[in-house]
Write a protein that holds these residues in place. Structure first.
Motif, PDB file in Angstrom:
ATOM      1  N   GLY A  69      52.128  57.350  41.151  1.00 50.24           N
ATOM      2  CA  GLY A  69      53.275  57.309  42.047  1.00 50.24           C
ATOM      3  C   GLY A  69      53.207  56.300  43.169  1.00 50.24           C
ATOM      4  N   HIS A  70      52.450  55.227  43.012  1.00 53.92           N
ATOM      5  CA  HIS A  70      52.405  54.188  44.041  1.00 53.92           C
ATOM      6  C   HIS A  70      52.690  52.837  43.389  1.00 53.92           C
ATOM      7  N   PRO A  71      53.591  52.050  43.983  1.00 50.48           N
ATOM      8  CA  PRO A  71      53.961  50.758  43.381  1.00 50.48           C
ATOM      9  C   PRO A  71      52.779  49.813  43.165  1.00 50.48           C
ATOM     10  N   VAL A  72      51.805  49.813  44.054  1.00 46.84           N
ATOM     11  CA  VAL A  72      50.653  48.918  43.878  1.00 46.84           C
ATOM     12  C   VAL A  72      49.871  49.310  42.633  1.00 46.84           C
ATOM     13  N   ARG A  73      49.690  50.588  42.401  1.00 49.85           N
ATOM     14  CA  ARG A  73      48.948  51.024  41.209  1.00 49.85           C
ATOM     15  C   ARG A  73      49.692  50.653  39.934  1.00 49.85           C
ATOM     16  N   ILE A  74      50.998  50.835  39.938  1.00 48.93           N
ATOM     17  CA  ILE A  74      51.794  50.465  38.764  1.00 48.93           C
ATOM     18  C   ILE A  74      51.690  48.960  38.529  1.00 48.93           C
ATOM     19  N   ARG A  75      51.784  48.183  39.602  1.00 46.20           N
ATOM     20  CA  ARG A  75      51.700  46.721  39.465  1.00 46.20           C
ATOM     21  C   ARG A  75      50.338  46.294  38.919  1.00 46.20           C
ATOM     22  N   VAL A  76      49.270  46.915  39.407  1.00 42.16           N
ATOM     23  CA  VAL A  76      47.935  46.614  38.897  1.00 42.16           C
ATOM     24  C   VAL A  76      47.886  46.891  37.398  1.00 42.16           C
ATOM     25  N   LEU A  77      48.383  48.037  36.980  1.00 41.41           N
ATOM     26  CA  LEU A  77      48.354  48.386  35.555  1.00 41.41           C
ATOM     27  C   LEU A  77      49.183  47.411  34.733  1.00 41.41           C
ATOM     28  N   GLU A  78      50.344  47.002  35.268  1.00 43.17           N
ATOM     29  CA  GLU A  78      51.163  46.025  34.556  1.00 43.17           C
ATOM     30  C   GLU A  78      50.417  44.702  34.383  1.00 43.17           C
ATOM     31  N   LEU A  79      49.778  44.242  35.447  1.00 46.06           N
ATOM     32  CA  LEU A  79      49.039  42.977  35.373  1.00 46.06           C
ATOM     33  C   LEU A  79      47.874  43.065  34.393  1.00 46.06           C
ATOM     34  N   LEU A  80      47.238  44.215  34.353  1.00 44.02           N
ATOM     35  CA  LEU A  80      46.084  44.376  33.463  1.00 44.02           C
ATOM     36  C   LEU A  80      46.496  44.491  31.997  1.00 44.02           C
ATOM     37  N   GLN A  81      47.777  44.709  31.732  1.00 45.83           N
ATOM     38  CA  GLN A  81      48.245  44.696  30.338  1.00 45.83           C
ATOM     39  C   GLN A  81      48.059  43.318  29.724  1.00 45.83           C
ATOM     40  N   GLU A  82      48.061  42.286  30.569  1.00 48.30           N
ATOM     41  CA  GLU A  82      47.887  40.910  30.095  1.00 48.30           C
ATOM     42  C   GLU A  82      46.432  40.626  29.734  1.00 48.30           C
ATOM     43  N   GLY A  83      45.531  41.514  30.153  1.00 51.06           N
ATOM     44  CA  GLY A  83      44.110  41.333  29.889  1.00 51.06           C
ATOM     45  C   GLY A  83      43.305  41.553  31.152  1.00 51.06           C
ATOM     46  N   PRO A  84      41.986  41.607  31.023  1.00 49.46           N
ATOM     47  CA  PRO A  84      41.117  41.833  32.183  1.00 49.46           C
ATOM     48  C   PRO A  84      41.328  40.763  33.252  1.00 49.46           C
ATOM     49  N   LYS A  85      41.239  41.198  34.514  1.00 45.54           N
ATOM     50  CA  LYS A  85      41.438  40.274  35.629  1.00 45.54           C
ATOM     51  C   LYS A  85      40.443  40.569  36.738  1.00 45.54           C
ATOM     52  N   PRO A  86      39.919  39.497  37.367  1.00 51.50           N
ATOM     53  CA  PRO A  86      39.079  39.709  38.543  1.00 51.50           C
ATOM     54  C   PRO A  86      39.943  40.100  39.743  1.00 51.50           C
ATOM     55  N   VAL A  87      39.331  40.717  40.707  1.00 44.19           N
ATOM     56  CA  VAL A  87      40.050  41.185  41.894  1.00 44.19           C
ATOM     57  C   VAL A  87      40.814  40.036  42.552  1.00 44.19           C
ATOM     58  N   ARG A  88      40.228  38.849  42.627  1.00 43.12           N
ATOM     59  CA  ARG A  88      40.903  37.725  43.299  1.00 43.12           C
ATOM     60  C   ARG A  88      42.239  37.401  42.629  1.00 43.12           C
ATOM     61  N   ASP A  89      42.311  37.519  41.297  1.00 48.33           N
ATOM     62  CA  ASP A  89      43.572  37.263  40.594  1.00 48.33           C
ATOM     63  C   ASP A  89      44.597  38.350  40.897  1.00 48.33           C
ATOM     64  N   LEU A  90      44.133  39.590  40.972  1.00 50.47           N
ATOM     65  CA  LEU A  90      45.038  40.692  41.318  1.00 50.47           C
ATOM     66  C   LEU A  90      45.578  40.500  42.730  1.00 50.47           C
ATOM     67  N   LEU A  91      44.715  40.117  43.653  1.00 49.21           N
ATOM     68  CA  LEU A  91      45.144  39.879  45.035  1.00 49.21           C
ATOM     69  C   LEU A  91      46.185  38.766  45.114  1.00 49.21           C
ATOM     70  N   ALA A  92      46.020  37.726  44.295  1.00 44.59           N
ATOM     71  CA  ALA A  92      46.955  36.608  44.298  1.00 44.59           C
ATOM     72  C   ALA A  92      48.341  37.035  43.814  1.00 44.59           C
ATOM     73  N   GLU A  93      48.398  38.066  42.980  1.00 45.25           N
ATOM     74  CA  GLU A  93      49.664  38.521  42.384  1.00 45.25           C
ATOM     75  C   GLU A  93      50.346  39.643  43.162  1.00 45.25           C
ATOM     76  N   ILE A  94      49.575  40.361  43.964  1.00 48.17           N
ATOM     77  CA  ILE A  94      50.098  41.550  44.642  1.00 48.17           C
ATOM     78  C   ILE A  94      50.003  41.343  46.147  1.00 48.17           C
ATOM     79  N   GLU A  95      51.092  41.580  46.840  1.00 49.51           N
ATOM     80  CA  GLU A  95      51.097  41.440  48.292  1.00 49.51           C
ATOM     81  C   GLU A  95      50.535  42.713  48.922  1.00 49.51           C
ATOM     82  N   VAL A  96      49.215  42.716  49.065  1.00 46.57           N
ATOM     83  CA  VAL A  96      48.525  43.860  49.656  1.00 46.57           C
ATOM     84  C   VAL A  96      47.218  43.342  50.256  1.00 46.57           C
ATOM     85  N   GLU A  97      46.781  44.003  51.292  1.00 49.63           N
ATOM     86  CA  GLU A  97      45.505  43.634  51.908  1.00 49.63           C
ATOM     87  C   GLU A  97      44.366  43.941  50.937  1.00 49.63           C
TER      88      GLU A  97
END
Length: 117
Positions: free
Chosen positions: A17-45
């Motif tokens: 139930g949190h948009p950041v978690r859903i976005r992380v899961l969506e991005l990971l559907q494309e394949g494994p990602k390092p944290v730096r790539d996730l940070l670049a895609e998601i506007e979050v600290e």
């Protein structure tokens, strides 16, 4: 004592139930990602992302492993991607019905407006 299935499902949906978690899961559907790539895609600290990733990891929806100095995250299985696909299908059907209703209303309004001329 085991948790009833409906309660376990409710907990899963609360977890999602949190948009950041859903976005992380969506991005990971494309394949494994390092944290730096996730940070670049998601506007979050970084600390916020770290907390969300920890929740997803504890729930076993994602896995993490270290590659050099980076931590790489991946979906734990295809079921997570399937759940996201099902959510998209439900939202598409809901939006399609809503748009159909709005088109109908617009048509009625245009006809009424044309009748006034």
């Amino acid at each position: 004592m085991s948790v009833p299935l409906y309660q376990a499902k409710a907990e899963l949906f609360r977890l999602l139930g949190h948009p950041v978690r859903i976005r992380v899961l969506e991005l990971l559907q494309e394949g494994p990602k390092p944290v730096r790539d996730l940070l670049a895609e998601i506007e979050v600290e970084p600390t916020g992302l770290s907390q969300h990733l920890a929740v997803l990891r504890r729930s076993e929806l994602v896995t993490a492993h270290r590659e050099g100095s980076s931590v790489v995250y991946a979906l734990s299985g295809g079921d997570v991607a399937e759940l996201l696909r099902a959510a998209r299908q439900l939202l598409t059907a809901k939006l399609s019905a809503k748009l159909s209703d709005q088109r109908e209303l617009l048509s009625e309004l245009l006809q009424a407006e044309a009748g006034r001329e």
